[in-house]
Design a protein around this motif. Structure first.
Motif, PDB file in Angstrom:
ATOM      1  N   ALA A  46       0.838  -1.196   0.000  1.00 25.57           N
ATOM      2  CA  ALA A  46       0.000   0.000   0.000  1.00 25.57           C
ATOM      3  C   ALA A  46       0.870   1.242   0.000  1.00 25.57           C
ATOM      4  CB  ALA A  46      -0.918  -0.012   1.208  1.00 25.57           C
ATOM      5  N   ALA A  47       0.498   2.212  -0.825  1.00 24.49           N
ATOM      6  CA  ALA A  47       1.228   3.477  -0.904  1.00 24.49           C
ATOM      7  C   ALA A  47       0.407   4.565  -0.246  1.00 24.49           C
ATOM      8  CB  ALA A  47       1.516   3.835  -2.354  1.00 24.49           C
ATOM      9  N   HIS A  48       1.052   5.698   0.049  1.00 26.36           N
ATOM     10  CA  HIS A  48       0.334   6.828   0.614  1.00 26.36           C
ATOM     11  C   HIS A  48      -0.689   7.350  -0.388  1.00 26.36           C
ATOM     12  CE1 HIS A  48       2.876   6.993   4.082  1.00 26.36           C
ATOM     13  NE2 HIS A  48       3.969   7.125   3.352  1.00 26.36           N
ATOM     14  N   ALA A  49      -1.836   7.752   0.110  1.00 28.90           N
ATOM     15  CA  ALA A  49      -2.866   8.314  -0.771  1.00 28.90           C
ATOM     16  C   ALA A  49      -2.501   9.726  -1.177  1.00 28.90           C
ATOM     17  CB  ALA A  49      -4.217   8.305  -0.054  1.00 28.90           C
ATOM     18  N   HIS A  50      -2.653  10.022  -2.457  1.00 25.39           N
ATOM     19  CA  HIS A  50      -2.443  11.369  -2.981  1.00 25.39           C
ATOM     20  C   HIS A  50      -3.655  11.760  -3.804  1.00 25.39           C
ATOM     21  CE1 HIS A  50       1.753  11.930  -1.835  1.00 25.39           C
ATOM     22  NE2 HIS A  50       1.963  10.690  -2.165  1.00 25.39           N
ATOM     23  N   GLY A  51      -3.833  13.028  -4.009  1.00 22.95           N
ATOM     24  CA  GLY A  51      -4.937  13.475  -4.844  1.00 22.95           C
ATOM     25  C   GLY A  51      -4.617  14.770  -5.537  1.00 22.95           C
ATOM     26  N   HIS A  52      -5.486  15.203  -6.429  1.00 19.46           N
ATOM     27  CA  HIS A  52      -5.304  16.471  -7.123  1.00 19.46           C
ATOM     28  C   HIS A  52      -5.792  17.616  -6.247  1.00 19.46           C
ATOM     29  CE1 HIS A  52      -3.969  15.025 -11.036  1.00 19.46           C
ATOM     30  NE2 HIS A  52      -4.714  13.968 -10.794  1.00 19.46           N
ATOM     31  N   LYS A  53      -5.401  18.812  -6.627  1.00 17.67           N
ATOM     32  CA  LYS A  53      -5.764  19.994  -5.846  1.00 17.67           C
ATOM     33  C   LYS A  53      -7.277  20.066  -5.636  1.00 17.67           C
ATOM     34  CE  LYS A  53      -1.933  22.808  -7.542  1.00 17.67           C
ATOM     35  NZ  LYS A  53      -1.525  23.957  -8.351  1.00 17.67           N
ATOM     36  N   GLY A  54      -7.663  20.252  -4.383  1.00 21.33           N
ATOM     37  CA  GLY A  54      -9.074  20.429  -4.074  1.00 21.33           C
ATOM     38  C   GLY A  54      -9.880  19.144  -4.120  1.00 21.33           C
ATOM     39  N   ALA A  55      -9.219  18.026  -4.450  1.00 22.58           N
ATOM     40  CA  ALA A  55      -9.967  16.776  -4.594  1.00 22.58           C
ATOM     41  C   ALA A  55     -10.119  16.087  -3.247  1.00 22.58           C
ATOM     42  CB  ALA A  55      -9.256  15.849  -5.563  1.00 22.58           C
ATOM     43  N   ASP A  64      11.129 -20.415 -15.950  1.00 18.82           N
ATOM     44  CA  ASP A  64      11.068 -20.554 -17.409  1.00 18.82           C
ATOM     45  C   ASP A  64      11.922 -19.511 -18.135  1.00 18.82           C
ATOM     46  OD1 ASP A  64       9.626 -18.301 -16.874  1.00 18.82           O
ATOM     47  OD2 ASP A  64       7.845 -18.878 -18.019  1.00 18.82           O
ATOM     48  N   GLY A  65      12.690 -18.731 -17.360  1.00 16.59           N
ATOM     49  CA  GLY A  65      13.545 -17.710 -17.960  1.00 16.59           C
ATOM     50  C   GLY A  65      12.894 -16.352 -18.113  1.00 16.59           C
ATOM     51  N   THR A  66      11.563 -16.275 -17.897  1.00 16.22           N
ATOM     52  CA  THR A  66      10.870 -14.996 -17.974  1.00 16.22           C
ATOM     53  C   THR A  66      11.231 -14.142 -16.763  1.00 16.22           C
ATOM     54  OG1 THR A  66       9.024 -16.020 -19.141  1.00 16.22           O
ATOM     55  CG2 THR A  66       8.604 -13.899 -18.113  1.00 16.22           C
ATOM     56  N   LEU A  67      11.428 -12.842 -16.981  1.00 21.54           N
ATOM     57  CA  LEU A  67      11.748 -11.956 -15.862  1.00 21.54           C
ATOM     58  C   LEU A  67      10.528 -11.793 -14.954  1.00 21.54           C
ATOM     59  CD1 LEU A  67      13.902  -9.161 -17.528  1.00 21.54           C
ATOM     60  CD2 LEU A  67      14.678 -11.062 -16.107  1.00 21.54           C
ATOM     61  N   GLU A  68      10.760 -11.919 -13.651  1.00 20.66           N
ATOM     62  CA  GLU A  68       9.703 -11.778 -12.658  1.00 20.66           C
ATOM     63  C   GLU A  68      10.026 -10.595 -11.746  1.00 20.66           C
ATOM     64  OE1 GLU A  68       8.511 -16.528 -12.332  1.00 20.66           O
ATOM     65  OE2 GLU A  68       9.548 -15.543 -10.668  1.00 20.66           O
ATOM     66  N   ALA A  69       9.003  -9.779 -11.461  1.00 20.17           N
ATOM     67  CA  ALA A  69       9.177  -8.580 -10.639  1.00 20.17           C
ATOM     68  C   ALA A  69       8.441  -8.739  -9.327  1.00 20.17           C
ATOM     69  CB  ALA A  69       8.657  -7.359 -11.391  1.00 20.17           C
ATOM     70  N   ARG A  70       9.138  -8.447  -8.247  1.00 22.58           N
ATOM     71  CA  ARG A  70       8.556  -8.504  -6.909  1.00 22.58           C
ATOM     72  C   ARG A  70       8.782  -7.171  -6.207  1.00 22.58           C
ATOM     73  NH1 ARG A  70       9.860 -13.689  -8.203  1.00 22.58           N
ATOM     74  NH2 ARG A  70       8.326 -15.273  -7.575  1.00 22.58           N
ATOM     75  N   PRO A  71       7.719  -6.446  -5.901  1.00 20.20           N
ATOM     76  CA  PRO A  71       7.870  -5.146  -5.241  1.00 20.20           C
ATOM     77  C   PRO A  71       8.504  -5.288  -3.868  1.00 20.20           C
ATOM     78  CG  PRO A  71       5.651  -5.428  -6.139  1.00 20.20           C
ATOM     79  CD  PRO A  71       6.305  -6.762  -6.196  1.00 20.20           C
ATOM     80  N   VAL A  72       9.200  -4.245  -3.442  1.00 22.49           N
ATOM     81  CA  VAL A  72       9.777  -4.215  -2.107  1.00 22.49           C
ATOM     82  C   VAL A  72       9.011  -3.201  -1.272  1.00 22.49           C
ATOM     83  CG1 VAL A  72      12.050  -4.914  -2.915  1.00 22.49           C
ATOM     84  CG2 VAL A  72      11.526  -2.491  -2.729  1.00 22.49           C
ATOM     85  N   ALA A  73       8.889  -3.497   0.014  1.00 21.55           N
ATOM     86  CA  ALA A  73       8.239  -2.577   0.934  1.00 21.55           C
ATOM     87  C   ALA A  73       9.256  -1.548   1.409  1.00 21.55           C
ATOM     88  CB  ALA A  73       7.666  -3.351   2.117  1.00 21.55           C
ATOM     89  N   GLY A  74       8.759  -0.395   1.815  1.00 23.42           N
ATOM     90  CA  GLY A  74       9.653   0.645   2.306  1.00 23.42           C
ATOM     91  C   GLY A  74       9.743   1.796   1.334  1.00 23.42           C
ATOM     92  N   GLY A  75      10.026   2.965   1.876  1.00 23.73           N
ATOM     93  CA  GLY A  75      10.111   4.158   1.059  1.00 23.73           C
ATOM     94  C   GLY A  75      11.500   4.396   0.516  1.00 23.73           C
ATOM     95  N   PRO A  76      11.647   5.410  -0.336  1.00 27.37           N
ATOM     96  CA  PRO A  76      12.968   5.748  -0.872  1.00 27.37           C
ATOM     97  C   PRO A  76      13.971   5.995   0.250  1.00 27.37           C
ATOM     98  CG  PRO A  76      11.244   6.962  -2.010  1.00 27.37           C
ATOM     99  CD  PRO A  76      10.586   6.292  -0.847  1.00 27.37           C
ATOM    100  N   VAL A 132      -7.271   5.607  -9.258  1.00 32.34           N
ATOM    101  CA  VAL A 132      -6.357   4.842 -10.109  1.00 32.34           C
ATOM    102  C   VAL A 132      -5.944   3.568  -9.372  1.00 32.34           C
ATOM    103  CG1 VAL A 132      -4.148   4.829 -11.303  1.00 32.34           C
ATOM    104  CG2 VAL A 132      -5.538   6.921 -11.249  1.00 32.34           C
ATOM    105  N   GLU A 133      -6.196   2.428  -9.987  1.00 29.25           N
ATOM    106  CA  GLU A 133      -5.841   1.148  -9.383  1.00 29.25           C
ATOM    107  C   GLU A 133      -4.398   0.804  -9.705  1.00 29.25           C
ATOM    108  OE1 GLU A 133      -7.586  -0.817  -7.407  1.00 29.25           O
ATOM    109  OE2 GLU A 133      -9.254   0.620  -7.402  1.00 29.25           O
ATOM    110  N   PRO A 134      -3.666   0.235  -8.744  1.00 32.48           N
ATOM    111  CA  PRO A 134      -2.280  -0.184  -9.027  1.00 32.48           C
ATOM    112  C   PRO A 134      -2.264  -1.376  -9.967  1.00 32.48           C
ATOM    113  CG  PRO A 134      -2.959  -0.970  -6.867  1.00 32.48           C
ATOM    114  CD  PRO A 134      -4.071  -0.085  -7.357  1.00 32.48           C
ATOM    115  N   PRO A 135      -1.164  -1.606 -10.644  1.00 30.65           N
ATOM    116  CA  PRO A 135      -1.062  -2.800 -11.499  1.00 30.65           C
ATOM    117  C   PRO A 135      -1.352  -4.072 -10.705  1.00 30.65           C
ATOM    118  CG  PRO A 135       0.800  -1.327 -11.845  1.00 30.65           C
ATOM    119  CD  PRO A 135       0.067  -0.809 -10.649  1.00 30.65           C
TER     120      PRO A 135
END
Length: 443
Positions: free
Chosen positions: A354-363, A397-409, A429-432
């Motif tokens: 889960a990421a921090h919620a953001h929105g547009h101005k005034g939203a 099978d040799g296909t690249l697999e992506a695993r997200p990491v937790a934690g901020g920059p 907006v839904e995450p991938p």
């Protein structure tokens, strides 16, 4: 309050594109600027031993023809093919017990000239020698043809042959081939000088006896130096500059007069002490004041005194990917390399944390007003993206697999990961989703 409503926001790709166009339009081209202080030639000559990792500025050609004469290809004995012609056609092998060394045969080692009078070589594993090594008691295999086991003159290279082409990055193997052509020095693209200017009243040098109240440790100079040197540049450090327009102006003027690329760190947001954008507008042309991603939203590009200036915002966690995005392409372009590394496809194997919620101005976000401590996204035609960090590795099978990491920059998990992707963010907006294919870049 200063007016930021005129600030230009670009996508990462468009910002880089516009900057590369701008530097190519500089007088003489990027790296050859004839600004207030004359820049050195963009080509220099170095020894082959110093050339590893450097970019060749011109084709390198052989200065010798090698081998210089008929040469043995392996550890062998040299013979005359006439003695084995019948055996090569299926007949019997010759009787060698009466052969004399120097008259009928001779030792011939790998890379050495074939002894005079001999034209063919048989590897020593097919030969039985007397105990004193002076006689050939038997040979159990015939050469296939005249000159078998040898290399003719000029078979490796001829004088004038291209050993390595302009634009190649010299590897140990390329360096060895160049040296093998009797070449001791090569022309390479000069390393760009990258000046780094940290700004901020709150910054303190690492290693100080104590950290004063309200101070932060200045770490981006460490980050920038290691990145610049790893990418092939020369790091030029500047002292930390206070949040004063006149001091930022003076530092930029000096840096732009001596370096090929300048990095201006922070002072680019909307705080009362943030003057970077205003100073850059006063001194030159600003290509963009900010980009449509976070972290690194307030990353900027400008050209001042015919020198590209990269504005990098924030602490190291956000500065690191934005240096990758905006500084690395300039260094690579200066060196004559492809500016932007290609992205690759990888399948998402786990959900994003889960990421921090953001929105547009005034939203409102998720049905609630935007919390006061959350920065609203700034309107832009291309949306807004979050940089999300991943570990990418081949699957079974040799296909690249992506695993997200937790934690901020800046967290340990993010510092240790090897890839990133850009994820659209904003209200609704839904995450991938797991199983989708992401376009990822390697760090």
């Amino acid at each position: 309050m200063r007016d930021h409503s005129h600030h230009i926001q670009l996508t990462r790709e468009e910002a880089v594109r516009q900057m590369l166009v701008a530097v190519d339009e500089l007088p003489g081209g990027f790296g050859w600027c004839a600004g207030e202080v004359a820049k050195r030639s963009a080509v220099e000559r170095v020894s082959v031993l110093e050339a590893c990792g450097r970019v060749l500025a011109a084709d390198v050609r052989a200065r010798a023809t090698l081998p210089t004469c008929l040469t043995c290809a392996m550890d062998s004995i040299a013979v005359r093919f006439d003695a084995f012609e019948a055996a090569a056609a299926g007949g019997a092998l010759p009787d060698t017990t009466t052969w004399e060394r120097g008259r009928d045969w001779e030792f011939a080692n790998t890379g050495t000239a074939m002894p005079a009078g001999f034209d063919t070589a048989i590897v020593v594993e097919h030969v039985t020698f007397s105990e004193d090594g002076e006689r050939v008691l038997a040979v159990d295999a015939a050469p296939s043809a005249r000159f078998a086991g040898t290399r003719p003159a000029g078979s490796s290279m001829r004088e004038g042959d291209v050993l390595a082409t302009a634009g190649s990055v010299v590897s140990p193997d390329i360096a060895a081939r160049i040296a093998g052509g009797n070449v001791s020095t090569v022309p390479v693209t000069r390393r760009p000088r990258v000046a780094f200017i940290p700004t901020g009243d709150e910054l303190q040098t690492p290693g100080s006896p104590f950290v004063a109240a309200g101070k932060n440790i200045e770490t981006n100079s460490v980050l920038c130096q290691l990145k610049v040197e790893g990418w092939g540049g020369i790091f030029v450090p500047f002292q930390t500059v206070r949040d004063r327009p006149e001091e930022i102006h003076a530092a930029l003027a000096e840096a732009c007069g001596t370096a090929d690329i300048v990095v201006l760190n922070a002072g680019s947001s909307k705080g009362s002490g943030d003057w970077s954008c205003e100073v850059m507008e006063e001194m030159g042309r600003v290509i963009c004041h900010q980009t449509n991603h976070g972290p690194g939203h307030h990353s900027s590009y400008a050209v001042i005194k015919e020198t590209p200036v990269v504005g990098i915002s924030g602490p190291s966690g956000g500065a690191s990917p934005t240096m990758d995005f905006y500084l690395r392409p300039l260094i690579r372009h200066f060196l004559g390399l492809e500016a932007v590394a290609p992205r690759v496809s990888a399948r998402l194997m786990e959900p994003f944390p889960a990421a921090h919620a953001h929105g547009h101005k005034g939203a409102r976000v998720l049905g609630r007003p935007l919390p006061g401590e959350k920065r609203p996204l700034e309107d832009g035609p291309d949306g807004f993206f979050a940089i999300r960090f991943l570990n990418v590795a081949p699957g079974p099978d040799g296909t690249l697999e992506a695993r997200p990491v937790a934690g901020g920059p800046g967290s340990a998990a993010v510092a240790a990961c090897n890839a990133y992707c850009m994820v659209p963010t904003g209200p609704g907006v839904e995450p991938p989703q797991v199983g989708c294919v992401l376009q990822v870049g390697f760090r």
